[in-house]
Design a protein around this motif. Structure first.
Motif, mmCIF file in Angstrom:
data_model
loop_
_atom_site.group_PDB
_atom_site.id
_atom_site.type_symbol
_atom_site.label_atom_id
_atom_site.label_comp_id
_atom_site.label_asym_id
_atom_site.label_seq_id
_atom_site.Cartn_x
_atom_site.Cartn_y
_atom_site.Cartn_z
ATOM 1 N N UNK A 173 0.841 -1.191 0.000
ATOM 2 C CA UNK A 173 0.000 0.000 0.000
ATOM 3 C C UNK A 173 0.875 1.240 0.000
ATOM 4 N N UNK A 174 0.333 2.343 -0.496
ATOM 5 C CA UNK A 174 1.101 3.575 -0.511
ATOM 6 C C UNK A 174 0.376 4.676 -1.255
ATOM 7 N N UNK A 175 1.060 5.785 -1.433
ATOM 8 C CA UNK A 175 0.479 6.964 -2.074
ATOM 9 C C UNK A 175 1.418 7.439 -3.173
ATOM 10 N N UNK A 176 0.878 7.563 -4.381
ATOM 11 C CA UNK A 176 1.632 7.998 -5.559
ATOM 12 C C UNK A 176 1.344 9.470 -5.799
ATOM 13 N N UNK A 177 2.371 10.238 -6.137
ATOM 14 C CA UNK A 177 2.202 11.652 -6.409
ATOM 15 C C UNK A 177 1.733 11.906 -7.830
ATOM 16 N N UNK A 178 1.290 13.130 -8.134
ATOM 17 C CA UNK A 178 0.838 13.486 -9.485
ATOM 18 C C UNK A 178 1.934 13.429 -10.539
ATOM 19 N N UNK A 179 3.168 13.201 -10.114
ATOM 20 C CA UNK A 179 4.272 13.052 -11.061
ATOM 21 C C UNK A 179 4.552 11.587 -11.377
ATOM 22 N N UNK A 180 3.780 10.662 -10.756
ATOM 23 C CA UNK A 180 3.912 9.246 -11.063
ATOM 24 C C UNK A 180 4.889 8.483 -10.207
ATOM 25 N N UNK A 181 5.463 9.114 -9.184
ATOM 26 C CA UNK A 181 6.409 8.441 -8.295
ATOM 27 C C UNK A 181 5.753 8.185 -6.938
ATOM 28 N N UNK A 182 6.161 7.090 -6.306
ATOM 29 C CA UNK A 182 5.662 6.804 -4.963
ATOM 30 C C UNK A 182 6.164 7.858 -3.996
ATOM 31 N N UNK A 183 5.260 8.440 -3.242
ATOM 32 C CA UNK A 183 5.647 9.369 -2.180
ATOM 33 C C UNK A 183 5.956 8.616 -0.897
ATOM 34 N N UNK A 184 5.231 7.531 -0.682
ATOM 35 C CA UNK A 184 5.404 6.745 0.535
ATOM 36 C C UNK A 184 4.774 5.382 0.311
ATOM 37 N N UNK A 185 5.328 4.340 0.952
ATOM 38 C CA UNK A 185 4.776 3.001 0.858
ATOM 39 C C UNK A 185 4.890 2.271 2.188
ATOM 40 N N UNK A 186 3.985 1.331 2.397
ATOM 41 C CA UNK A 186 4.050 0.445 3.549
ATOM 42 C C UNK A 186 5.124 -0.622 3.323
ATOM 43 N N UNK A 187 5.294 -1.477 4.315
ATOM 44 C CA UNK A 187 6.246 -2.576 4.185
ATOM 45 C C UNK A 187 5.734 -3.594 3.174
ATOM 46 N N UNK A 188 6.647 -4.369 2.611
ATOM 47 C CA UNK A 188 6.291 -5.357 1.592
ATOM 48 C C UNK A 188 6.468 -6.779 2.112
ATOM 49 N N UNK A 189 6.366 -6.953 3.430
ATOM 50 C CA UNK A 189 6.647 -8.253 4.044
ATOM 51 C C UNK A 189 5.402 -8.986 4.519
ATOM 52 N N UNK A 190 4.230 -8.536 4.069
ATOM 53 C CA UNK A 190 3.006 -9.215 4.453
ATOM 54 C C UNK A 190 2.447 -8.808 5.798
ATOM 55 N N UNK A 191 2.999 -7.748 6.393
ATOM 56 C CA UNK A 191 2.561 -7.324 7.718
ATOM 57 C C UNK A 191 1.640 -6.107 7.661
ATOM 58 N N UNK A 192 0.877 -5.932 8.733
ATOM 59 C CA UNK A 192 0.011 -4.771 8.882
ATOM 60 C C UNK A 192 0.844 -3.504 8.926
ATOM 61 N N UNK A 193 0.381 -2.455 8.254
ATOM 62 C CA UNK A 193 1.139 -1.205 8.252
ATOM 63 C C UNK A 193 0.201 -0.052 7.881
ATOM 64 N N UNK A 194 0.720 1.149 8.039
ATOM 65 C CA UNK A 194 -0.013 2.379 7.751
ATOM 66 C C UNK A 194 1.003 3.402 7.270
ATOM 67 N N UNK A 195 0.673 4.131 6.218
ATOM 68 C CA UNK A 195 1.597 5.134 5.718
ATOM 69 C C UNK A 195 0.855 6.436 5.447
ATOM 70 N N UNK A 196 1.597 7.539 5.415
ATOM 71 C CA UNK A 196 0.996 8.869 5.387
ATOM 72 C C UNK A 196 1.643 9.725 4.302
ATOM 73 N N UNK A 197 0.833 10.639 3.762
ATOM 74 C CA UNK A 197 1.349 11.665 2.851
ATOM 75 C C UNK A 197 0.487 12.902 2.986
ATOM 76 N N UNK A 198 1.105 14.045 2.759
ATOM 77 C CA UNK A 198 0.385 15.310 2.798
ATOM 78 C C UNK A 198 0.130 15.781 1.375
ATOM 79 N N UNK A 199 -1.136 15.989 1.063
ATOM 80 C CA UNK A 199 -1.494 16.530 -0.251
ATOM 81 C C UNK A 199 -1.232 18.024 -0.221
#
Length: 277
Positions: free
Chosen positions: A208-234
């Motif tokens: 999971x994560x948030x992609x910016x209007x330029x097409x790049x990931x701004x932030x992502x959760x872990x990729x290990x199958x665990x619960x996570x939460x990530x944040x970005x400021x619009x």
């Protein structure tokens, strides 16, 4: 505006799902998010993860409603907007919708998005399609909602662009890594933020994560199958987004309108006849 994108475990047990959702809601609130976004089927479970379970319609709708109500109460307590995936029950024996509930910061269900583009399996065995796009305005930003295989339909994202959407909240229950590529492509070509929420068990393919209007990931959760939460400021004034938001997006709107090209159209035989040098 700060948003949170969640990566919870999603099971076929609404009680376990509700507990995980509300734990992440509290964490999102503690870190200043105005909105938290959850994956497809986050509350009720998703038909694709346990087809035998859902083929018998063995869904405890009473429990789903109890967990939804508990989530609404907590949203009001925290003053937090919540976008959460769930099956939505219909009457008269009709198959449910595959939906995203929009719960306001006052705890009200103010809208719902029903998945429009269903897979062959979904439309054959599990779900009733929706037909209406959903937008909501929060904190000066406009959001659009989308589910899973709709990532494969550019018209969904272009339609939201024409509706003035700043950020698409895309929820999925998928283990397909190509969704990463497609989602970034949509963000880059429409110059929208895209929040991607997936279950924890699917994060090994695409966290999971948030992609910016330029097409790049701004932030992502872990990729290990665990619960996570990530944040970005619009932030429309972020320097790294200047070209995407203040140059590319308005220019592309002008280009799609077509008038700038019509103004420069010439009446020339070399232009009209495409068979000659």
């Amino acid at each position: 505006m700060t948003i949170a994108t969640a990566q919870p475990p999603v099971t076929c047990d609404p009680a376990a799902n509700g507990t995980a959702i509300r734990t992440l809601m509290r964490q999102a609130h503690e870190r200043g998010a105005a909105l938290v976004h959850f994956p497809e089927g986050a509350l009720s479970g998703y038909a694709g993860q346990a087809k035998q379970h859902f083929s018998a319609w063995n869904v405890d709708w009473t429990l789903v409603r109890q967990e939804l109500d508990a989530t609404r109460v907590l949203a009001a307590k925290l003053g937090l907007w919540v976008i959460v995936g769930s099956n939505h029950r219909l009457s008269d024996g009709h198959r449910p919708h595959n939906s995203l509930y929009v719960i306001s910061h006052r705890g009200d269900i103010v809208d719902r998005y029903d998945k429009r583009y269903l897979s062959h399996t979904e439309i054959t065995d599990f779900y009733t399609p929706g037909f209406t796009p959903t937008t909501l305005d929060i904190g000066g930003y406009r959001f659009g909602l989308s589910l899973c295989i709709e990532i494969n339909f550019p018209e969904v994202f272009l339609d939201y662009l024409h509706r003035g959407v700043d950020c698409v909240l895309f929820s999925t229950f998928s283990h397909d890594p190509i969704f990463d590529v497609i989602a970034r492509g949509h963000a880059a070509t429409t110059n929208q933020w895209i929040s991607v929420s997936v279950p924890a068990q699917c994060s090994t393919a695409m966290p999971a994560g948030i992609i910016g209007p330029h097409g790049a990931w701004l932030t992502q959760c872990t990729s290990d199958g665990n619960t996570d939460l990530t944040f970005a400021t619009l932030d429309r004034n972020a320097p790294e987004l200047r070209i995407a938001l203040h140059a590319a997006r308005p220019w592309r709107a002008t280009a799609r309108d077509g008038s700038i090209y019509q103004q420069r159209r010439v009446n020339d035989p070399g232009s009209r006849d495409r068979t000659v040098w």
